[in-house]
Design an enzyme around this catalytic site. Structure first.
Site, short mmCIF file in Angstrom:
data_model
loop_
_atom_site.label_atom_id
_atom_site.label_comp_id
_atom_site.label_asym_id
_atom_site.label_seq_id
_atom_site.Cartn_x
_atom_site.Cartn_y
_atom_site.Cartn_z
N TYR A 1 -3.54 -9.92 5.02
CA TYR A 1 -3.46 -8.49 5.28
C TYR A 1 -4.87 -7.94 5.50
CZ TYR A 1 -1.99 -3.63 4.02
OH TYR A 1 -1.74 -2.28 3.99
N LYS B 1 -1.06 -9.33 8.96
CA LYS B 1 -0.71 -7.91 9.02
C LYS B 1 -2.02 -7.16 9.25
CE LYS B 1 1.15 -4.00 6.39
NZ LYS B 1 -0.02 -3.10 6.45
N THR C 1 0.84 -1.20 0.00
CA THR C 1 0.00 0.00 0.00
C THR C 1 0.87 1.24 0.00
OG1 THR C 1 -1.71 -1.18 1.23
CG2 THR C 1 -1.85 1.22 1.22
#
Length: 317
Positions: A146, A175, A57
């Site tokens: 994630y 994550k 990201t």
């Protein structure tokens, strides 16, 4: 590991410590600056990080083509010693594309992959489970699930982590970029009850210490691109029970985290991170790809002030 529906053929390394989600440097004409990227990777390696997360990201993965991402992964692998994990993102709206990326990134040396849930058609927990399962079945390396609901609109249920951890030995870590602390505590408690080797890392810099205190395993800090030594130092101080160092470095991390709220809408953290790197003399420039915009000079000045304050905080004895 025995007992799982899908088990890898070899023992896999733990994903823990400080894993930096790499920025993607660009030139003034919008091309990827691979020379700056390689310089930056080596700087982070020298800073003692545990892992590197290209196509993240923070790295503007939604603005990067597959060919660019593949070249970035190759560059990261080439510049990184085997003791440091390279864990590229393989998130896509199409499961087929995530699987393809996972296979090709592993083929060029990636040590694991990071995958978001589907973030357009997201109507059920089962859709996310099938997506994650397809990626896990496609590779024989650690898979990190994630959770980033701010950007995806999807909260990965704790039950999904537990299910995947129970069925796939290579689904090894989470994550979590989610500010709900009760969710984090529940995830750590429930997933480690079924897999002691499963690790949980926060994606929020300012939650690094709280995550460690409740049994988590590390951080994936965007601002680690700027000051990796703060996060590495805090992690080492915590593990060695150097509580004075923990308090001092945590104050510095909290101070540095003010950069996330520096500007209004339209300027995301990749722009801020690149601007600070440029200001402190790195070959990385402030350029981002549209629709993001780079910081202006006044914003860069404010960002540099916060950075310098955090560095001073870290030096306080």
């Amino acid at each position: 590991m025995t007992g799982y529906v899908y088990a890898c053929g070899a023992s896999l390394p733990r994903v823990e410590g400080v894993v930096v989600p790499l920025i993607t440097p660009f030139t003034s004409d919008g091309k990827v600056d691979y020379d700056a990227f390689e310089w930056h990777v080596k700087r982070l390696v020298d800073g003692g990080v545990s892992g590197l997360f290209p196509n993240s990201t923070t790295g503007e993965f939604v603005h990067v083509t597959f060919d660019e991402a593949l070249r970035l992964v190759k560059a990261a692998v080439a510049a990184t010693p085997s003791s440091i994990m390279v864990l590229p993102g393989v998130s896509s709206l199409r499961t087929e594309d995530s699987v393809r990326m996972a296979r090709e990134f592993v083929n060029v040396g990636a040590d694991g992959v990071v995958v978001l849930p589907p973030f357009f058609f997201r109507s059920s927990e089962e859709i996310a489970y099938r997506h994650f399962s397809a990626v896990a079945k496609s590779v024989d390396v650690p898979v990190i699930i994630y959770n980033n609901p701010l950007n995806t609109g999807v909260v990965v249920p704790v039950s999904t982590y537990v299910r995947l951890a129970s069925e796939f030995s290579n689904v090894m870590a989470a994550k979590v970029t989610y500010a709900d602390f009760s969710y984090l505590v529940e995830l750590i408690r429930d997933v480690k009850a079924v897999r002691k080797d499963f690790t949980v890392l926060t994606g929020l810099d300012y939650m690094f210490l709280p995550t460690l205190l409740v049994g988590g395993d590390g951080v994936v800090p965007g601002l680690g691109n700027i000051a990796p030594e703060l996060y590495v130092g805090l992690y080492r101080a915590f593990n060695s029970r150097d509580w004075d160092g923990v308090v001092r470095l945590n104050r510095a991390v909290l101070q540095l985290s003010r950069l996330y709220w520096l500007t209004g809408q339209g300027v995301e953290s990749p722009a801020t991170i690149k601007a600070v790197l440029e200001a402190i003399g790195a070959p990385v420039k402030r350029y981002v790809r549209e629709p993001l915009r780079p910081l202006n000079d006044e914003e860069v000045k404010k960002a540099l002030e916060i950075f310098n304050e955090a560095k001073s905080e870290a030096a306080i004895k």
